[in-house]
Write an enzyme that holds these catalytic residues in place. Sequence first.
Site, PDB file in Angstrom:
ATOM      1  N   LYS A 146       0.828  -1.209   0.000  1.00 27.12           N
ATOM      2  CA  LYS A 146       0.000   0.000   0.000  1.00 27.12           C
ATOM      3  C   LYS A 146       0.866   1.264   0.000  1.00 27.12           C
ATOM      4  O   LYS A 146       0.666   2.170  -0.808  1.00 27.12           O
ATOM      5  CB  LYS A 146      -0.939  -0.007   1.198  1.00 27.12           C
ATOM      6  CG  LYS A 146      -1.886   1.188   1.243  1.00 27.12           C
ATOM      7  CD  LYS A 146      -2.767   1.182   2.486  1.00 27.12           C
ATOM      8  CE  LYS A 146      -3.786   0.087   2.434  1.00 27.12           C
ATOM      9  NZ  LYS A 146      -4.763   0.177   3.554  1.00 27.12           N
ATOM     10  N   GLU A 155      10.361  -5.430   3.776  1.00 24.33           N
ATOM     11  CA  GLU A 155      10.536  -6.743   3.152  1.00 24.33           C
ATOM     12  C   GLU A 155      10.174  -6.701   1.671  1.00 24.33           C
ATOM     13  O   GLU A 155      10.903  -7.237   0.815  1.00 24.33           O
ATOM     14  CB  GLU A 155       9.664  -7.796   3.858  1.00 24.33           C
ATOM     15  CG  GLU A 155      10.025  -8.040   5.313  1.00 24.33           C
ATOM     16  CD  GLU A 155       9.228  -7.178   6.273  1.00 24.33           C
ATOM     17  OE1 GLU A 155       9.161  -7.535   7.463  1.00 24.33           O
ATOM     18  OE2 GLU A 155       8.648  -6.148   5.832  1.00 24.33           O
ATOM     19  N   GLY A 187      -5.109  -4.954   5.286  1.00 30.81           N
ATOM     20  CA  GLY A 187      -4.348  -5.923   4.510  1.00 30.81           C
ATOM     21  C   GLY A 187      -4.925  -7.321   4.561  1.00 30.81           C
ATOM     22  O   GLY A 187      -5.006  -8.020   3.545  1.00 30.81           O
ATOM     23  N   ARG A 188      -5.366  -7.752   5.746  1.00 27.15           N
ATOM     24  CA  ARG A 188      -5.876  -9.121   5.879  1.00 27.15           C
ATOM     25  C   ARG A 188      -7.278  -9.271   5.318  1.00 27.15           C
ATOM     26  O   ARG A 188      -7.824 -10.379   5.304  1.00 27.15           O
ATOM     27  CB  ARG A 188      -5.835  -9.537   7.349  1.00 27.15           C
ATOM     28  CG  ARG A 188      -6.568  -8.607   8.308  1.00 27.15           C
ATOM     29  CD  ARG A 188      -6.208  -8.934   9.750  1.00 27.15           C
ATOM     30  NE  ARG A 188      -6.778  -8.021  10.725  1.00 27.15           N
ATOM     31  CZ  ARG A 188      -6.243  -6.845  11.063  1.00 27.15           C
ATOM     32  NH1 ARG A 188      -5.127  -6.432  10.478  1.00 27.15           N
ATOM     33  NH2 ARG A 188      -6.815  -6.083  11.986  1.00 27.15           N
ATOM     34  N   GLU A 244      -4.383 -11.351  14.085  1.00 25.01           N
ATOM     35  CA  GLU A 244      -4.052  -9.941  13.931  1.00 25.01           C
ATOM     36  C   GLU A 244      -5.262  -9.070  14.241  1.00 25.01           C
ATOM     37  O   GLU A 244      -5.123  -7.921  14.666  1.00 25.01           O
ATOM     38  CB  GLU A 244      -3.541  -9.667  12.508  1.00 25.01           C
ATOM     39  CG  GLU A 244      -2.787  -8.347  12.371  1.00 25.01           C
ATOM     40  CD  GLU A 244      -2.051  -8.231  11.059  1.00 25.01           C
ATOM     41  OE1 GLU A 244      -0.818  -8.399  11.050  1.00 25.01           O
ATOM     42  OE2 GLU A 244      -2.705  -7.975  10.028  1.00 25.01           O
ATOM     43  N   HIS A 264      -2.227 -37.937  11.626  1.00 28.46           N
ATOM     44  CA  HIS A 264      -1.015 -38.693  11.933  1.00 28.46           C
ATOM     45  C   HIS A 264       0.029 -37.837  12.639  1.00 28.46           C
ATOM     46  O   HIS A 264       1.199 -38.211  12.699  1.00 28.46           O
ATOM     47  CB  HIS A 264      -0.439 -39.290  10.647  1.00 28.46           C
ATOM     48  CG  HIS A 264      -1.336 -40.323  10.025  1.00 28.46           C
ATOM     49  ND1 HIS A 264      -1.232 -41.669  10.317  1.00 28.46           N
ATOM     50  CD2 HIS A 264      -2.381 -40.204   9.173  1.00 28.46           C
ATOM     51  CE1 HIS A 264      -2.162 -42.330   9.638  1.00 28.46           C
ATOM     52  NE2 HIS A 264      -2.871 -41.467   8.942  1.00 28.46           N
ATOM     53  N   LYS A 292       9.283  -4.041  14.115  1.00 31.78           N
ATOM     54  CA  LYS A 292       9.755  -3.476  12.848  1.00 31.78           C
ATOM     55  C   LYS A 292      10.673  -2.284  13.094  1.00 31.78           C
ATOM     56  O   LYS A 292      11.696  -2.126  12.428  1.00 31.78           O
ATOM     57  CB  LYS A 292       8.556  -3.069  11.995  1.00 31.78           C
ATOM     58  CG  LYS A 292       7.758  -4.240  11.461  1.00 31.78           C
ATOM     59  CD  LYS A 292       6.415  -3.825  10.942  1.00 31.78           C
ATOM     60  CE  LYS A 292       6.499  -2.888   9.757  1.00 31.78           C
ATOM     61  NZ  LYS A 292       5.159  -2.609   9.197  1.00 31.78           N
TER      62      LYS A 292
END
Length: 557
Positions: A212, A218, A280-281, A366, A397, A517
């Site tokens: 955005k 990153e 964002g999510r 979040e 399993h 961050k």
Amino acid sequence: MSTLPEVVHVRQTPEWAALVAHHQQVGEVHLRQLFAEDPERADRYVGQVGDLTVDWSKHRVTDETFRLLIAAAEAVHLPEWIEAMWSGAPVNSTERRSVLHVALRQPRTNSLVVDGVDVVREVHDVLDRMVGFADQVRSGAWLGHRGTPITNIVNIGIGGSDLGPAMACDALRAYADPRLTIRFVSNIDGDELWEATHDLDPAETLFVVSSKTFTTIETITNAASARRWLLGGLGLAAGSPAANNAVSRHFVAVSTNVGAVTDFGIDPANMFGFWDWVGGRYSVDSAIGLSLMVAIGPDQFGQFLGGFHTVDEHMRTEQLATNIPVLLGLLGVWYREFFGAETHAVLPYSHYLAKLPAYLQQLDMESNGKSVRRDGTPVDGPTGPVVWGTPGTNGQHAYYQLLHQGTSLVPADLIGFAHPAHDLGDHHDLLLANLLAQAEALAFGKTAGEVAAEGTDTDLVTHRTFPGNRPTTTILAPTLTPAVLGQLVALHEHRVFTEGVLWGINSFDQWGVELGKVLAGRIVHELTSDAPVPAGHDSSTARLIDQLRAERGRGPG
């Protein structure tokens, strides 16, 4: 802009006190008893929304439980909070923003005016541009620097700019154009970028950089390295006119920062925007889903949006007592608050939904991983659970031992489909049989008497007894289509919102990601410095910085 409803501390209401008393009466009642006493339970505790059949009968609840939970939801004004979100009120109160991901999937014929702007019209303007771009790439009309069509798409983003489209591309692989290779890069670890690009032809590769602000460290670090990879592979000198042309043909952006996008070398005409009212999510159905649209095509992407909208309309218009996302949210509060359930398992019986648990992990943790209420006061009880899971038969399993016989109560969602994407004989029958068997075993278990009656050695009876009474929600659909995936995601979005309203927290900010961050931005320079580690770090961090400096000075191996 509309105002927000009153914030009510649910634990201070008479409705909550009634729930506390009710739990003392029914908290230990076994599902075996609940089913025995209520033969119509399985027919009553099931609902349909879109293509999804949702069965919540295997939960430790009665009609009275739901009556009291709904009363608590009404006490905190849940219907008014739902309407506030849809109307564009600043539901994200700490950032003073509307929360309008529901506008991303409204039909073109709808209108939603917020602060004088028809946001639905703006959404469809962007969607139209996305369609034009996707059609060009899919048809071969979009050509790279050397005049060759694009066959590889690499999406660069992180968090919601990666988890959503990566999950959806995996889930809808059966609908993707087989001529295209779609990959995702999110981690700052350079090995991921190397794996995503080392076997691709730069002349046929296009990068979608999703950020955005276009400042996420990153994403921008990975994008800059991808640009070097591209130019190196094409034999172009950075900064040359040819290099600038290559970047403009091999990079597009999903962002709102025109200046930063332009400075990177991306043509602003190839920038697809979204809005600060999209978290964002919650953004996979925005321009963040551009890679997905290229993969499955605009028509299927439209079906994906339609699936979201189906559940949105149910959430907004259905009364609380029959509102499936609301009921699931109330069950989440019930177990977190009254049974101390600290985790929630998402168990898709589908290979293609392998990334759904990670996606819902961000959506839930979040959103509701908060310890401060909307009014700034500390919460006075638990909030969001830890969300985890993997595809079902793999988990059987691995960790189902704990689900069945461990000391932790873990409510779980089991998700399955009547028809597979690829029919390979009896595989799918076995898969579905496992889903149904696990839900039944978790609910009803196996008593010591039943084990002994099978002739089990006396000293093994307790080891082979299953307590049961482990709650599950079963979600079934005919098949995993784009529309069904949209319905699944929207179902959980609105469940999470319901829980946040009950807890009185803001489900739409994420201040908790910021501190680390900021510290990382400081430490990255200290790792490469020859100067003594500055004061201000604790002794452990300072020693670890020194150790890493020494190890890096010696080189690998």
